[in-house]
Enzyme design. Structure first.
Site, PDB file in Angstrom:
ATOM      1  CG  ASP A 142      37.350  40.892  37.892  1.00 43.65           C
ATOM      2  OD1 ASP A 142      38.399  41.528  37.724  1.00 43.65           O
ATOM      3  OD2 ASP A 142      37.245  39.958  38.708  1.00 43.65           O
ATOM      4  CE1 TYR A 143      33.702  37.992  44.845  1.00 37.74           C
ATOM      5  CE2 TYR A 143      35.432  36.528  44.084  1.00 37.74           C
ATOM      6  CZ  TYR A 143      34.441  36.846  44.993  1.00 37.74           C
ATOM      7  OH  TYR A 143      34.212  35.999  46.047  1.00 37.74           O
TER       8      TYR A 143
END
Ligand code: GLC
Length: 749
Positions: free
Chosen positions: A291-292
């Site tokens: 994820d980011y």
């Protein structure tokens, strides 16, 4: 000149390696063929080119995280990017793809990822709302439409489905999931993967799905997003992992890490989760993306000293594509040189990512998702809007309807629509709205007016107050409008950004002064229906006491107003059932239907007895239980029959009940089957959903519903952590929700 030679070499190399072995519509991928091609490409890639494939950067078109790198175009040209996200539209995607294909040595095409969570331009109800349809085919079809629209504008990878189970409505991301139940959540997860990926991801109208967030992101302490998850291995295996396993079994092409730790180990450095379980035990064949910036976040998590250490932990855990931290880009060369990571792991990661690109057909034609004709003709069609409207009617949940307040009587000629969500367009899009546009949204006011024209009904709208402040500026106008009307509709709830990512709430009451406004309007005594617009269960006991009717409408997407108006005027009949418990108050959380019994359960015959598991200041029961939802008609359950009183592992138990429509409307009922394993080697939930059947009945009609059960359905993680069923007595319930129903029992030998 250099560029021309460069370009020639790339095309020569490219065409040698990637003659379109699958030219034309051949949707079968030749497994032997592409593996050889991928392997031979890896052999000629430089180390830097390999690392470039492990770098995922955001273009600037959407901001979905804390940092951006403005140099993404330059980095693409330097062969330092393998995939881009938050870029869409044929021209823009083609421009970025051209930088990779024509300006790098090998011309390896990019993946284009995007958060296509509940629609692309035709925005459907939020996933939590969709789950309340209990309609797997409908959910699958909505993602098929989303995939078709997204691939018409250059996208070939959806960061969906989000399959996080959650029992905590303080956590705003419950809006993106399928609620609290593992069994239903697993069915919905597989349906979403099928919707996005179709029969073959080589089909230009399907794309890579990405199950997320692996794993247990929905169980943060205190319901606070990104926060610590500290659960037992048994809970992890029993409740939070099965929807991910269902995605893997459905062939999901990619997996996204979760931001959280699980009992001390952050997902982005969790070797057990990503190598031992996902790869070795489940046999997952796709690729893993973070994820980011979650590799970087291993530093604040406190397990990595610096970026290099974070990169080492992540790659060695089995994490392959680095979203937005560029840690792999900057550190892997040194980590290999110093022996901290093995280049074979890098080759495996590159191979998995190149394989996905090959399966998409990007090596046959890197621009195959840049089709202007499709972009002009296949997005936001009337057909997709009609489907979206139908999905709204099926995802709404009728929570209360005293004295048949709904549907609106034919005699009504003047409606007062009051409340801050009455003409809210952008909020209807929900909190992951991709390329959805506010101007495409049919608001409740729009829907009432367009239906009202057909029925010669006047609709007068007064906002009355804002969603989330304490101003009562509009109360007097609202009261006046209500007094002048035959019927009042109150449109209340949250703004769309009050749920979703980074949107946890400690107070789940109606925000602002909305309850106060509702009380002022309801006390006028007019027929009044409340329509709730929200992304999570709310605590509304006061509203429930006073409002004659309440319809939960969630955030329904572009056709919200039309779908709700269809229900309000009786053109459709509510059938949705809650997939997440509505607590009475925040103090009860976590609260879910499949709780354990504990050693001192409340004795219903003596509820006041002191030494029992209860509160001094609240009942244990929720306001609305899992599976709850009313119709305009009523259904009677009778004649529960079991095909046997005992079964072994070779038998199928048939559980039958007769359902009769005893009311004045044709309607659909979601018949639910629950079991209770009375004695286990470990404690067992008081109820577990194990089946359901949607049955349509005309007024007065009866049908017999049959749901099948085998011992496979009764498996759980035993004391020895074996996934197995255990002999013994089981209670079985068939009913309209998790708190009531016909009961019988059977033995498992
Ligand atoms: C966000 C979300 C994730 C999303 C990603 C890319 O932080 O957690 O669900 O897919 O970033 O936008």
């Amino acid at each position: 000149m250099k560029n021309q030679i460069h370009l020639f070499f790339s095309i020569a190399c490219f065409s040698f390696l990637f003659q379109s072995c699958n030219s034309g519509p051949n949707l079968k991928i030749d497994t032997n063929n592409y593996q050889k091609k991928v392997d031979s490409l890896i052999k000629i890639m430089t180390f830097d080119e390999k690392i470039g494939q492990l770098n995922l950067l955001a273009s600037g078109w959407d901001v979905t995280g804390p940092v951006m790198d403005p140099n993404y175009k330059q980095l693409i040209k330097q062969g330092k990017v393998g995939a881009i996200f938050n870029a869409y539209k044929v021209d823009y995607v083609a421009d970025l793809q051209r930088l990779a294909v024509e300006e790098t040595r090998l011309g390896i095409p990019l993946l284009f990822g995007y958060d296509v969570i509940h629609g692309y331009r035709t925005i459907f109800p939020i996933p939590l709302a969709q789950s309340c349809t209990w309609d797997l085919a409908m959910i699958e079809h909505s993602d098929r439409i989303a995939a078709s629209e997204a691939t018409a504008e250059g996208i070939n990878w959806a960061f969906a489905p989000m399959v996080d189970i959650s029992r905590d409505p303080r956590w705003g991301r419950v809006s993106e999931g399928a609620g609290e139940d593992t069994w239903l959540g697993s069915k919905i997860a597989a349906a979403r993967v099928r919707g996005f990926q179709g029969e073959s991801i080589y089909d230009e109208r399907t794309l890579l799905a990405c199950m997320k967030h692996f794993a247990a992101y929905g169980a943060p302490q205190a319901g606070r997003d990104y926060h610590t998850v500290d659960i037992s291995e048994r809970s992890l295996l029993e409740y939070y992992l099965p929807p991910f396993k269902a995605c893997v079994d459905a062939g999901v092409a990619s997996v996204m890490t979760s931001f959280n730790e699980i009992s001390g180990v952050p997902s982005s450095s969790n070797h057990w989760l990503y190598t031992d379980l996902l790869r070795d035990s489940w046999g997952f064949k796709g690729f893993v993306v973070t994820d980011y910036t979650s590799i970087y976040e291993l530093i604040p998590h406190g397990v990595a000293e610096d970026s290099a250490h974070a990169g080492e932990l992540a790659l060695n855990a089995g994490i392959q594509l680095d979203m937005q931290s560029s840690i792999y880009l900057k550190n892997l060369k040194n980590l290999v040189a110093t022996g901290k990571v093995n280049e074979t792991l890098i080759d495996k990661a590159v191979s998995d990512i190149l394989t996905a690109k090959y399966k998409l057909g990007l090596f046959d034609d890197p621009y195959r998702y840049c089709n202007k004709t499709r972009q002009e003709n296949e997005i936001m069609t009337q057909e997709s809007k009609d489907f979206a409207r139908q999905m709204v009617t099926k995802s709404c949940v009728l929570l209360k309807n005293d004295n048949q307040t709904l549907p609106i009587p034919e005699s009504v000629k003047k409606i007062a629509l009051i409340g801050p969500l009455g003409d809210a367009d952008v909020d209807m899009l929900g909190n992951w709205s991709a390329t959805g546009l506010a101007q495409n949204c049919v608001t409740l006011l729009d829907g009432l007016k367009s239906e009202g024209i057909n029925k010669n009904i006047q609709v007068h709208f007064v906002k009355g107050c804002n969603v989330n402040d304490d101003s009562t500026y509009g109360f007097n106008d609202a009261i006046k409008a209500a007094k002048n009307a035959d019927y009042v509709i109150l449109a209340l709830g949250e703004h769309r950004n009050m749920s979703g990512e980074a949107a946890s709430r400690t107070n789940l009451d109606l925000p602002g002064v909305q309850l106060h406004l509702a009380e002022k309007i309801i006390e006028l005594g007019k027929p009044t229906a409340v329509i709730l617009f929200n992304g999570r269960p709310l605590t509304i006991p006061e509203l429930n006491k006073k409002a004659p009717a309440i319809l939960e409408a969630w955030f329904g997407g572009v056709e919200s107003g039309n779908g709700i108006a269809d229900l309000l005027f009786g053109k459709a009949v509510p059938s949705g059932k809650l997939t997440m418990t509505f607590p009475l108050n925040v103090g009860q959380i976590p609260i879910h239907y499949n709780m354990k019994n504990n050693g001192r359960p409340v004795d219903p015959t003596n509820p006041e007895y002191q030494f029992r598991s209860k509160y001094l200041d609240s009942p244990n029961e929720p306001l609305f239980p899992f599976g709850y939802g009313l119709s305009y008609t009523t259904f009677e359950y009778s004649d529960l029959k079991l095909s046997a009183s005992e079964i072994t592992n070779t038998d199928t138990l048939l559980i039958q009940a007769r359902i009769t429509n005893t009311g004045n409307f044709d309607g659909e009922e979601i018949v639910q089957l629950y079991v209770h394993d009375l004695v286990g080697s470990v404690t067992r939930p008081v109820k577990e959903l194990k089946g359901f059947s949607k049955v349509f009945l005309t007024k007065g009609e009866s049908k017999t519903v049959t749901i099948k059960l085998t011992t496979n359905d009764l498996r759980f993680y035993t004391l020895d952590m074996l996934y197995a069923y255990e002999p013994g007595k089981f209670e079985v319930y068939i009913g309209p929700n998790s708190s009531t129903g016909l009961k019988d029992s059977f033995l498992v030998k």
